[in-house]
Scaffold this motif. Structure first.
Motif, PDB file in Angstrom:
ATOM      1  N   PRO A  67       0.997  -1.131   0.083  1.00 10.39           N
ATOM      2  CA  PRO A  67       0.000  -0.162   0.139  1.00 10.39           C
ATOM      3  C   PRO A  67       0.868   1.307  -0.008  1.00 10.39           C
ATOM      4  O   PRO A  67       1.470   1.397   0.738  1.00 10.39           O
ATOM      5  N   GLN A  68       0.937   1.933  -1.174  1.00  9.19           N
ATOM      6  CA  GLN A  68       1.756   3.194  -1.163  1.00  9.19           C
ATOM      7  C   GLN A  68       1.035   4.426  -1.096  1.00  9.19           C
ATOM      8  O   GLN A  68      -0.023   4.720  -1.746  1.00  9.19           O
ATOM      9  N   VAL A  69       1.070   5.136   0.286  1.00  6.44           N
ATOM     10  CA  VAL A  69       0.215   6.369   0.512  1.00  6.44           C
ATOM     11  C   VAL A  69       1.252   7.579  -0.094  1.00  6.44           C
ATOM     12  O   VAL A  69       2.417   7.670   0.521  1.00  6.44           O
ATOM     13  N   LYS A  70       0.512   8.469  -0.757  1.00  5.09           N
ATOM     14  CA  LYS A  70       1.380   9.682  -1.166  1.00  5.09           C
ATOM     15  C   LYS A  70       1.056  10.872  -0.448  1.00  5.09           C
ATOM     16  O   LYS A  70       0.073  11.271  -0.232  1.00  5.09           O
ATOM     17  N   VAL A  71       2.361  11.247   0.079  1.00  6.53           N
ATOM     18  CA  VAL A  71       2.311  12.510   0.884  1.00  6.53           C
ATOM     19  C   VAL A  71       2.909  13.532   0.094  1.00  6.53           C
ATOM     20  O   VAL A  71       4.026  13.642  -0.266  1.00  6.53           O
ATOM     21  N   VAL A  72       2.161  14.673  -0.327  1.00 11.48           N
ATOM     22  CA  VAL A  72       2.655  15.881  -1.058  1.00 11.48           C
ATOM     23  C   VAL A  72       2.934  17.195  -0.451  1.00 11.48           C
ATOM     24  O   VAL A  72       1.890  17.495   0.305  1.00 11.48           O
ATOM     25  N   PHE A  73       4.383  17.688  -0.337  1.00 14.32           N
ATOM     26  CA  PHE A  73       4.388  18.943   0.375  1.00 14.32           C
ATOM     27  C   PHE A  73       4.329  19.967  -0.504  1.00 14.32           C
ATOM     28  O   PHE A  73       4.688  19.940  -1.723  1.00 14.32           O
ATOM     29  N   VAL A  74       3.553  21.230  -0.262  1.00  9.64           N
ATOM     30  CA  VAL A  74       3.360  22.258  -1.157  1.00  9.64           C
ATOM     31  C   VAL A  74       3.698  23.498  -0.487  1.00  9.64           C
ATOM     32  O   VAL A  74       3.382  23.490   0.736  1.00  9.64           O
ATOM     33  N   GLY A  75       3.614  24.678  -1.024  1.00  4.11           N
ATOM     34  CA  GLY A  75       3.825  25.957  -0.343  1.00  4.11           C
ATOM     35  C   GLY A  75       4.982  26.648  -0.758  1.00  4.11           C
ATOM     36  O   GLY A  75       5.541  26.440  -1.964  1.00  4.11           O
ATOM     37  N   ASP A  76       5.774  27.289   0.234  1.00  2.19           N
ATOM     38  CA  ASP A  76       6.870  27.873  -0.210  1.00  2.19           C
ATOM     39  C   ASP A  76       8.377  27.343   0.140  1.00  2.19           C
ATOM     40  O   ASP A  76       8.202  25.972   0.516  1.00  2.19           O
ATOM     41  N   SER A  77       9.174  27.906   0.326  1.00  3.06           N
ATOM     42  CA  SER A  77      10.516  27.629   0.382  1.00  3.06           C
ATOM     43  C   SER A  77      10.690  26.652   1.907  1.00  3.06           C
ATOM     44  O   SER A  77      11.484  25.694   2.027  1.00  3.06           O
ATOM     45  N   MET A  78       9.933  27.007   2.934  1.00  2.85           N
ATOM     46  CA  MET A  78       9.871  26.384   3.969  1.00  2.85           C
ATOM     47  C   MET A  78       9.353  24.965   3.893  1.00  2.85           C
ATOM     48  O   MET A  78       9.752  24.072   4.466  1.00  2.85           O
ATOM     49  N   SER A  79       8.331  24.936   3.329  1.00  3.22           N
ATOM     50  CA  SER A  79       7.632  23.616   2.724  1.00  3.22           C
ATOM     51  C   SER A  79       8.829  22.485   1.923  1.00  3.22           C
ATOM     52  O   SER A  79       8.741  21.375   2.393  1.00  3.22           O
TER      53      SER A  79
END
Length: 259
Positions: A34-46
């Motif tokens: 089971p591959q759960v996908k976590v996506v980071f978005v936003g600015d340079s801190m993200s």
């Protein structure tokens, strides 16, 4: 004689195929993980935090097979920076494109600027009475777009900043994010920023004393971002919260480790 030989060959081929099928069925399929996908978005801190979480997850033999972390932050962008990147509009298509199960967002570093009121197509300058309301609308619009992700959004607050004005603005924005997210519903959660100390009032610290007693530089020279060790501390703090949120929203079975 030829008919007997042909029959022998067909029988042998069938046996080989049967053995091959049995062997293949016994081998665990990678696709079954089971591959759960976590996506980071936003600015340079993200982007910095996302890279650290990638490193952290990679070291966990179980989680690395079950959680895939990708970074889609845009440097220099924000919710008030439609001139750079229209996050409230883009996130709706980004979720299905990336297959995100969870969106992890961090904004605010570049948002001490005017924001456009889409209803009137009027730019509201930063500091004007209507600015907070219009900025809150941007936060809500983003959350609606990110709601396409099955586990919704985790929103990481702005950390302490060295510049006094920027630091106070970060505190105010965190309060705004927290308020909007709490009123939005179960598909979003606000995560307090990692703190280098347990003091009630967080203050900017360039160095941190780790559990072994060693003094470690955790903040970059710009007084905003973190060093590699600093981001790693955030990852250790944030990763369990990501796992807990995923378990709550997707079910513990998706992340269960055998043995």
């Amino acid at each position: 004689m030829n008919a007997t030989l042909s029959h022998f060959r067909l029988t042998a081929s069938a046996c080989v195929l049967g053995i091959t099928a049995a062997v293949l069925s016994a081998v665990p399929s990678v696709a079954e993980e089971p591959q759960v996908k976590v996506v980071f978005v936003g600015d340079s801190m993200s982007d910095g935090v996302g890279a650290a979480v990638q490193r952290h997850i990679a070291k966990e033999s179980c989680l690395s097979k079950r959680i895939q972390v990708t970074r889609h932050a845009e440097i220099g962008t924000g919710l008030a920076r439609a001139d750079r990147f229209k996050w409230p509009e883009k996130i709706g298509s980004m979720v299905p494109e990336t297959g995100a199960d969870l969106v992890v967002a961090s904004f605010g570093l570049n948002d001490r600027t005017g924001v456009v009121d889409p209803a009137a197509s009027v730019r509201v300058s930063f500091g004007e009475p209507d600015w907070q309301a219009r900025y809150s609308d941007q936060v809500t619009a983003f959350l609606k777009g990110a709601a396409a992700a099955p586990a919704g959004t985790l929103w990481l607050g702005i950390p302490s900043l060295r510049d006094k004005v920027a630091h106070e603005d970060g505190i105010a924005k965190n309060a705004l994010y927290r308020s909007v997210i709490e009123g939005y519903g179960e598909k979003a959660a606000f995560v307090e920023p990692w703190r280098a100390s347990t003091d009630k009032e967080e203050t900017f610290q360039s160095y941190w004393t780790d559990p072994s007693g060693a003094k470690v530089q955790i903040r970059a020279s710009d007084g905003i971002h973190f060093t590699g060790p600093g981001y790693d501390q955030i990852a250790q703090y944030l990763s369990p919260k990501i796992v807990s949120h995923l378990e709550a929203k997707l079910g513990a079975a998706r992340l269960k480790c055998e043995g």
